[in-house]
Structures are given as structure tokens and as C-alpha cells.
Design a protein around this motif. Structure first.
Motif, mmCIF file in Angstrom:
data_model
loop_
_atom_site.group_PDB
_atom_site.id
_atom_site.type_symbol
_atom_site.label_atom_id
_atom_site.label_comp_id
_atom_site.label_asym_id
_atom_site.label_seq_id
_atom_site.Cartn_x
_atom_site.Cartn_y
_atom_site.Cartn_z
ATOM 1 N N ARG A 1 0.828 -1.205 0.000
ATOM 2 C CA ARG A 1 0.000 0.000 0.000
ATOM 3 C C ARG A 1 0.865 1.259 0.000
ATOM 4 O O ARG A 1 0.568 2.225 -0.707
ATOM 5 N N ARG A 2 1.915 1.269 0.807
ATOM 6 C CA ARG A 2 2.815 2.426 0.820
ATOM 7 C C ARG A 2 3.457 2.619 -0.541
ATOM 8 O O ARG A 2 3.562 3.752 -1.047
ATOM 9 N N ALA B 1 2.343 1.626 -3.484
ATOM 10 C CA ALA B 1 1.332 2.094 -4.431
ATOM 11 C C ALA B 1 1.109 3.594 -4.272
ATOM 12 O O ALA B 1 1.018 4.332 -5.269
ATOM 13 N N ASP B 2 1.052 4.046 -3.042
ATOM 14 C CA ASP B 2 0.840 5.475 -2.789
ATOM 15 C C ASP B 2 2.017 6.291 -3.315
ATOM 16 O O ASP B 2 1.834 7.343 -3.950
ATOM 17 N N GLU B 3 3.224 5.804 -3.076
ATOM 18 C CA GLU B 3 4.420 6.523 -3.534
ATOM 19 C C GLU B 3 4.472 6.616 -5.058
ATOM 20 O O GLU B 3 4.937 7.622 -5.607
ATOM 21 N N GLY C 1 1.843 6.428 -7.134
ATOM 22 C CA GLY C 1 0.600 6.890 -7.733
ATOM 23 C C GLY C 1 -0.230 5.774 -8.341
ATOM 24 O O GLY C 1 -1.002 6.000 -9.282
ATOM 25 N N VAL D 1 -2.968 2.353 -7.993
ATOM 26 C CA VAL D 1 -4.165 1.930 -7.269
ATOM 27 C C VAL D 1 -3.824 0.699 -6.428
ATOM 28 O O VAL D 1 -3.220 -0.252 -6.932
ATOM 29 N N ALA D 2 -4.209 0.695 -5.168
ATOM 30 C CA ALA D 2 -4.023 -0.474 -4.300
ATOM 31 C C ALA D 2 -5.334 -1.244 -4.242
ATOM 32 O O ALA D 2 -6.374 -0.685 -3.894
ATOM 33 N N ALA E 1 -10.835 3.001 -5.116
ATOM 34 C CA ALA E 1 -9.782 2.375 -5.924
ATOM 35 C C ALA E 1 -10.384 1.745 -7.171
ATOM 36 O O ALA E 1 -9.820 1.838 -8.271
ATOM 37 N N ARG F 1 -11.099 4.289 -9.817
ATOM 38 C CA ARG F 1 -9.884 4.725 -10.523
ATOM 39 C C ARG F 1 -9.526 3.752 -11.637
ATOM 40 O O ARG F 1 -9.132 4.152 -12.738
#
Length: 285
Positions: free
Chosen positions: A237-238, A240-242, A244, A246-247, A271, A274
Motif C-alpha cells: 500500500r505504501r 502504491a501510494d508513492e 501513484g 491503485v491499491a 480504488a 480509478r
């Protein structure tokens, strides 16, 4: 899509190595309270029509496939799985690759059976094909033949190192993962890296390679999965966030071949939206 909608984006039917046919799968999904179900059989779209025809009112069907891929950036290369969603199944370059992979799976399965027979185990290729029932042949079908022959007690035992987990495991003829991302994108679909941190399945790729995939068009990472420990889910998850990305979360349901339940892991509605917004191939049903 409401915030409490339940969305499962990774399931298998008898079109590959699941035990539930596509029509029954969508009915089971509705009965389990799912709002969205993705059918992602291995390297095939053969179950799409049956699932669509049987789709209950109120269930959204996402048509996809789990593509057998490989990263060749290290030696030996690392196999991995890519979930492709909402792509045009008539796009020739992608269809040709899926056909090639399925044919290679059949050859691989025959070679595994030959090795078992050479070691004195009475397993027939016809029995394996019978368990596949016309679907894409995989090791779970060989596992079923081993169970029927009384050589192992269950699927878990069949996948231990002394059987299909190592001794009788042969490499597949996979698709370069960067090529797969490109082809799915060209076919109007989106891609999610399936269970990217599942070390229990074997070697995993480095985060730097996932960053390269993101730059090449990857849309998401499957974070919540039965084969991820809690710390691995958090890491994905981290990442994916870094990047950009989708998790997502998914059951990877295979019916009785695995103990995981439909909807055991799910994707958040935001998600999911998106992913839908990024695709332009075949629409959800």
C-alpha cells in the motif's frame, strides 16, 4: 458505488484452474453479497460469455485475465502474475500471446506427468485433462489426479516440495511483463500486479522494478491478498501510494482448490473507480 460496496477483483473458474464454473461463480458472488466481481482466469477469456450470460441483477462483472509473466531483469528470471482488466479480447497481438501461453501450459503439464510416470507414479495425462474439463491446464489439475490416485491427501500436500512445489515443478513459457503491460494497455485495458510481495510463492521483484513498471503503464498493485502477511500488505500500500498506483484487494478465489472465500479480501470503491476510469476497452457489465 457506495462506500460499503464489496468488490472482489481476482477470481478463477473452471475456464482455468478453479472448481466452480463461470455461471455458478457469478451466482455465488451475488449470494456472498458482492457488488462487483472480476473473473480473471489464467491466460484465457473463455469464461467471459458464460459469466456474462448468468450474471445476476445487481452484480457488476469485470472481465479480465491473470496473465503468466516473467521479469528478465535478473538471472534466473522471476515469474509473476499480471491481472489485466477490461481489455478488448479481439486485440490480435494480445490474443496471440495468450494462445501461446496456454499451449505452453499444456506442454508443461504433459512433461510433468511424464516425469511422474517415469518415477513410477500411475498418473495419466487423460486424467489431468479430465480434471481441466476444457479449461487452461495447470498444476492444480495434476494435483487432482494425484489425489484421485491416492498419492496425496489434498491440494496442499500436492504442492509440497516433494511433489508439484519443487521436485515436479517445471518452468512455464511466460510473457515478458513489460510487454504484457503494453499489450493490455493497447487493448484498452488496465493492469494490476498480482500479489507482488508474496514471498511464500518464491522470489519477488524489487521495488525499483515495480517503479519501472509504473512508468511503463502499470495501473495498480494487489495489496490485500491471502498470500501477503500484514506487513507485506502495508508495504504494498505504501509503495502504491508513492508511485501513484491503485491499491486493490482480492480473494484469488479458486473454489475448493484453496481455502480462501469469495470476498475474503476486497477493493475499496474509490480504488475500483480509478481502475474503471483508466480503462477504455470493454466496459463493466
Amino acid at each position: 458505488m457506495t462506500v460499503d460496496s464489496r468488490i472482489d477483483l481476482h477470481t478463477h473458474s473452471t475456464a482455468s484452474d478453479g472448481t466452480v464454473d463461470p455461471a455458478d461463480l457469478v451466482r455465488q458472488a451475488a449470494a456472498a453479497g458482492l457488488a462487483v466481481l472480476a473473473l480473471t482466469d489464467h491466460d484465457t477469456t473463455a469464461g467471459w460469455a458464460l459469466a456474462a450470460a448468468a450474471r445476476p441483477v445487481g452484480l457488476t462483472l469485470i472481465r479480465g485475465a491473470e496473465i503468466s509473466c516473467r521479469w528478465y531483469g535478473t538471472e534466473p528470471s522471476i515469474p509473476l502474475h499480471l491481472l489485466g482488466y477490461l481489455f478488448d479480447p479481439t486485440y490480435g497481438p494480445l490474443t496471440a500471446e495468450l494462445d501461446r501461453i496456454r499451449a505452453a501450459r499444456t506442454v508443461r503439464g504433459e512433461r510433468i506427468v511424464d516425469r511422474l510416470r517415469a518415477d513410477g507414479y500411475d498418473i495419466s495425462w487423460d486424467a489431468v485433462l479430465g480434471h481441466a474439463a476444457g479449461g487452461t491446464v495447470g498444476r492444480p489439475h495434476i494435483a487432482q489426479a494425484l489425489i484421485r490416485a491416492g498419492l496425496v491427501a489434498d491440494t496442499d500436500e500436492a504442492f509440497r516440495p516433494e511433489w508439484l512445489g519443487q521436485r515436479y515443478r517445471l518452468p512455464k513459457d511466460d510473457l515478458d511483463v513489460f510487454t504484457a503491460v503494453r499489450l493490455v494497455h493497447e487493448a484498452g485495458g488496465v493492469t494490476v500486479f498480482a500479489h507482488p510481495s508474496a514471498t511464500k510463492r518464491g522470489r519477488t521483484v524489487p521495488d525499483s522494478m515495480i517503479a519501472d513498471l509504473a512508468a511503463a503503464g502499470l495501473t495498480g498493485l494487489e495489496a490485500d491478498h491471502a498470500d501477503h502477511r500484514p506487513d507485506q500488505r502495508a508495504h504494498v500500500r505504501r509503495l502504491a501510494d508513492e508511485l501513484g498506483l491503485v491499491a486493490t484487494g482480492s480473494s484469488d478465489y479458486h473454489g475448493s482448490h484453496k481455502t480462501v472465500r469469495l470476498g475474503e479480501y476486497t477493493t475499496a470503491p474509490a480504488a475500483y473507480e480509478r481502475l474503471i476510469a483508466a480503462a477504455h476497452g470493454v466496459p463493466p457489465l
